[in-house]
Design a protein around this motif. Structure first.
Motif, PDB file in Angstrom:
ATOM      1  N   VAL A   8       0.875  -1.407   0.034  1.00  0.00           N
ATOM      2  CA  VAL A   8      -0.025   0.154  -0.081  1.00  0.00           C
ATOM      3  C   VAL A   8       0.943   1.269   0.017  1.00  0.00           C
ATOM      4  CG1 VAL A   8      -1.806   1.145   1.170  1.00  0.00           C
ATOM      5  CG2 VAL A   8      -1.801  -1.224   1.210  1.00  0.00           C
ATOM      6  N   VAL A   9       0.560   2.324  -0.941  1.00  0.00           N
ATOM      7  CA  VAL A   9       1.260   3.379  -1.073  1.00  0.00           C
ATOM      8  C   VAL A   9       0.607   4.472  -0.629  1.00  0.00           C
ATOM      9  CG1 VAL A   9       2.784   4.835  -2.802  1.00  0.00           C
ATOM     10  CG2 VAL A   9       2.341   2.409  -3.078  1.00  0.00           C
ATOM     11  N   ASP A  64       9.611   2.698  -9.910  1.00  0.00           N
ATOM     12  CA  ASP A  64       9.470   2.849 -11.293  1.00  0.00           C
ATOM     13  C   ASP A  64       8.014   3.156 -11.839  1.00  0.00           C
ATOM     14  OD1 ASP A  64      12.169   2.644 -11.311  1.00  0.00           O
ATOM     15  OD2 ASP A  64      12.029   0.685 -11.703  1.00  0.00           O
ATOM     16  N   ARG A  65       7.054   2.391 -11.182  1.00  0.00           N
ATOM     17  CA  ARG A  65       5.934   2.224 -11.562  1.00  0.00           C
ATOM     18  C   ARG A  65       5.012   3.662 -11.354  1.00  0.00           C
ATOM     19  NH1 ARG A  65       1.862  -2.938 -11.732  1.00  0.00           N
ATOM     20  NH2 ARG A  65       3.430  -3.309 -13.572  1.00  0.00           N
ATOM     21  N   LEU A  66       5.461   4.129  -9.840  1.00  0.00           N
ATOM     22  CA  LEU A  66       4.904   5.271  -9.380  1.00  0.00           C
ATOM     23  C   LEU A  66       5.294   6.605 -10.400  1.00  0.00           C
ATOM     24  CD1 LEU A  66       5.435   5.069  -5.546  1.00  0.00           C
ATOM     25  CD2 LEU A  66       3.256   5.286  -6.809  1.00  0.00           C
ATOM     26  N   ARG A  67       6.521   6.472 -10.853  1.00  0.00           N
ATOM     27  CA  ARG A  67       7.073   7.535 -11.607  1.00  0.00           C
ATOM     28  C   ARG A  67       6.266   7.543 -13.019  1.00  0.00           C
ATOM     29  NH1 ARG A  67      12.391   9.610 -11.312  1.00  0.00           N
ATOM     30  NH2 ARG A  67      13.423   9.160  -9.471  1.00  0.00           N
ATOM     31  N   PHE A  76       1.912   8.188 -12.004  1.00  0.00           N
ATOM     32  CA  PHE A  76       1.569   9.458 -11.659  1.00  0.00           C
ATOM     33  C   PHE A  76       2.512  10.501 -11.878  1.00  0.00           C
ATOM     34  CE2 PHE A  76       0.353   5.995  -8.683  1.00  0.00           C
ATOM     35  CZ  PHE A  76      -1.192   6.094  -8.704  1.00  0.00           C
ATOM     36  N   LYS A  77       3.568  10.676 -12.968  1.00  0.00           N
ATOM     37  CA  LYS A  77       4.240  11.461 -13.327  1.00  0.00           C
ATOM     38  C   LYS A  77       5.113  12.368 -12.352  1.00  0.00           C
ATOM     39  CE  LYS A  77       2.421  10.522 -17.069  1.00  0.00           C
ATOM     40  NZ  LYS A  77       2.822   9.327 -17.737  1.00  0.00           N
ATOM     41  N   VAL A  78       5.656  11.302 -11.383  1.00  0.00           N
ATOM     42  CA  VAL A  78       6.276  11.901 -10.343  1.00  0.00           C
ATOM     43  C   VAL A  78       7.878  12.242 -10.744  1.00  0.00           C
ATOM     44  CG1 VAL A  78       7.201  11.275  -7.806  1.00  0.00           C
ATOM     45  CG2 VAL A  78       5.286  10.374  -8.659  1.00  0.00           C
ATOM     46  N   GLY A  79       8.168  13.460 -10.219  1.00  0.00           N
ATOM     47  CA  GLY A  79       9.471  13.936 -10.528  1.00  0.00           C
ATOM     48  C   GLY A  79      10.586  13.533  -9.475  1.00  0.00           C
ATOM     49  N   ARG A  80      10.835  14.531  -8.640  1.00  0.00           N
ATOM     50  CA  ARG A  80      11.652  14.288  -7.701  1.00  0.00           C
ATOM     51  C   ARG A  80      11.148  13.264  -6.295  1.00  0.00           C
ATOM     52  NH1 ARG A  80      13.221  18.479  -2.921  1.00  0.00           N
ATOM     53  NH2 ARG A  80      14.816  17.186  -1.672  1.00  0.00           N
ATOM     54  N   VAL A  81      12.035  12.081  -6.178  1.00  0.00           N
ATOM     55  CA  VAL A  81      11.493  11.245  -5.320  1.00  0.00           C
ATOM     56  C   VAL A  81      12.345  11.163  -4.171  1.00  0.00           C
ATOM     57  CG1 VAL A  81      10.948   8.616  -4.959  1.00  0.00           C
ATOM     58  CG2 VAL A  81      10.524   9.896  -7.133  1.00  0.00           C
TER      59      VAL A  81
END
Length: 524
Positions: free
Chosen positions: A213-214, A242-245, A248-253
């Protein structure tokens, strides 16, 4: 009455002359009394014949409003436009989610459970409709890939569209938290999800799946990932990142994780990808932390953190070793608590030693503070007590993030607070028993629990905005007490509801739900 086979009349009470009864009002009182008796008889007869019915309305009223507020009904409706289902799939999903919130359990139980509630649009829904709705939620929309995470499914589209509905210029996913649990099956558990692995349920005899769960930095659930039950927790961290990026177009993680989720290989992989991280270090088992970081002679810097419920006194220092950055934090309140807890254990241990009870050696809390004097004698290890005192209120972080020590500490403390939500999520997501035999239906079944978690979080936020919190178990009981009864008589339908109990009134106001009138009358 009958006597000897013949009917004989018997005078019970003389009423007197009609004109005298009418003048005295005795006749009116008699008719009124008979009317009350007849009314009770009619109501009892209506109950026996099923004409008088009562249903629970609190849960459907409250969570239908949240369901619409989050846009879940609209998202499901858009995805269902191109499908030719002959039943109300969105209503089947809502019923399953509502069932998770109140009693959890299997979809078999849901079919009978929903008959006690007034839920709009569920007429005609049967068990096979619930099963088909679950299978649609978990339906694969891309081909399976070897290794890594499972294939993309319909439920992934729902997660992404729900996130897009609340995305704005200030939406930031640079900080996310992830935790995992396992769900066991009664049966094979699908084509690929059901596997034997390390069981956190202490049921190695059952096949299981691993559920991740995220949750974002504000504690809102973002998505779930479901993989085979023999997958190690550590191996899902990077694929999920990797899948989150991509999703959901995540930039800085910045990965924030507790010590149980991270290995040396994972840290190396994070650094190779140039990802920032804030990780909890193992103070006792890590040689570097125990012997070098903890013994660093730099002074602590005092920090006072203001919070809603008072202030927190922290002392922080930064230690750099071989290019690695560590942050040591001491919480004064936690230090006092750790000291008191240890003292209570020692006092209990002293009492047990006086009794000569060797069975206490099997107690982990006691055993860590004992040492053997002779073969049959034990005493308290004072050196161990002094060593443990070093860790009172202490936690150590390892990070490569370009942030101040205070920012790192606060982000990690956010993780500790989010863990409360994770515990709630795990309790809610453990939707036992799971009888489904296909991967698709299993994914849909578990995803309904994720949607229930979304509703629960939205409710908690709305109540917090009004300045109060709710006790979940008490609220569910109070919602079930809110019922309405309906009776049809002489072409009319009369509906009345019970009084509001507990916090239901405050919760309805916070969410914006209007209570129905106490009594309503309409044509049948």
């Amino acid at each position: 009455m009958r006597e000897g086979g013949r009917v004989r009349q018997r005078l019970i009470r003389p009423l007197g002359r009609k004109d005298q009864l009418h003048a005295s009002g005795e006749l009116d009182r008699l008719v009124e009394s008979l009317g009350r008796h007849c009314e009770r008889s009619l109501i009892l007869n209506d109950i026996d014949t099923g004409m008088l019915s009562a249903v629970r309305i609190g849960g459907p009223l409250l969570f239908s409003r949240l369901w619409e507020r989050l846009g879940i009904a609209e998202v499901l409706g858009d995805l269902l436009k191109i499908r030719g289902f002959e039943f109300a799939v969105e209503r089947a999903v809502f019923v399953s989610v509502l069932h998770r919130l109140f009693v959890s359990g299997s979809d078999r139980a849901c079919e009978n459970w929903m008959a006690d509630y007034k839920i709009d649009g569920i007429e005609g829904l049967q068990l096979h409709h619930l099963y088909r709705a679950m299978a649609w939620l978990g339906e694969e929309i891309e081909d399976r890939t070897e290794g890594g995470l499972g294939p993309r499914c319909v439920k992934d589209l729902i997660e992404e569209q729900l996130f897009d509905r609340r995305r704005d210029l200030f939406t930031d996913l640079s900080l996310v938290f992830m935790d995992t649990t396992t769900l066991s099956f009664y049966g094979e558990g699908g084509e690929s999800l059901g596997q034997h692995g390390h069981s956190k349920d202490y049921r190695p005899d059952l096949k299981q799946m691993v559920l991740a769960v995220v949750i974002d930095g504000q504690g809102r659930p973002i998505c779930t990932e479901m993989v085979a039950g023999n997958t190690a927790d550590l191996t899902v961290l990077l694929p999920i990142d990797d899948r989150l990026r991509d999703r959901f177009k995540v930039g800085r993680v910045c990965v924030v994780a507790d010590r149980g989720m991270i290995s040396a290989a994972s840290i190396a992989a994070l650094e190779a990808r140039k990802l920032e991280y804030i990780l909890g270090a193992r103070e006792r088992s890590s040689v570097i932390v125990r012997d070098l970081v903890m013994n660093d002679e730099q002074p602590f810097t005092p920090l006072l953190v203001e919070r809603v419920k008072g202030e927190t006194q922290l002392f922080v220092k930064q230690v750099k070793l071989s290019g690695q950055r560590y942050i040591v934090c001491r919480n004064e309140a936690e230090a006092e608590k750790d000291k008191a807890d240890r003292q209570a254990i020692v006092e209990g241990l002293q009492k047990q030693l006086k009794k000569g009870d060797k069975a206490l050696i099997g107690n982990k809390a006691y055993r860590r503070y004992l040492k053997s004097v002779t073969k049959d004698a034990f005493e308290i290890d004072l050196g161990k007590l002094a060593q443990e005192a070093r860790y009172d209120g202490i936690f150590v972080l390892r990070t490569n993030a370009r942030i101040t020590p205070l920012q790192a500490v606060l982000r990690y403390r956010d993780l500790l607070q989010v863990e409360v939500l994770f515990r709630r999520a795990k309790a809610l997501m453990r939707t036992r028993p799971i009888y489904h035999s296909s991967d698709e239906a299993i994914r849909g079944h578990v995803f309904c629990s994720f949607l229930a978690l979304l509703l629960q979080k939205e409710l908690a936020d709305l109540c917090a905005a009004k300045g109060f919190s709710v006790e979940w178990g008490d609220l569910l009981r109070d919602l079930d007490r809110l019922q309405e009864a309906m009776i049809e008589k002489d072409g009319k339908r009369i509906t009345t509801r019970t009084h509001v109990k507990g916090q239901v009134g405050s919760v309805f106001q916070a969410v914006g739900v209007a209570l129905p009138q106490n009594i309503r009358e309409q044509a049948a």
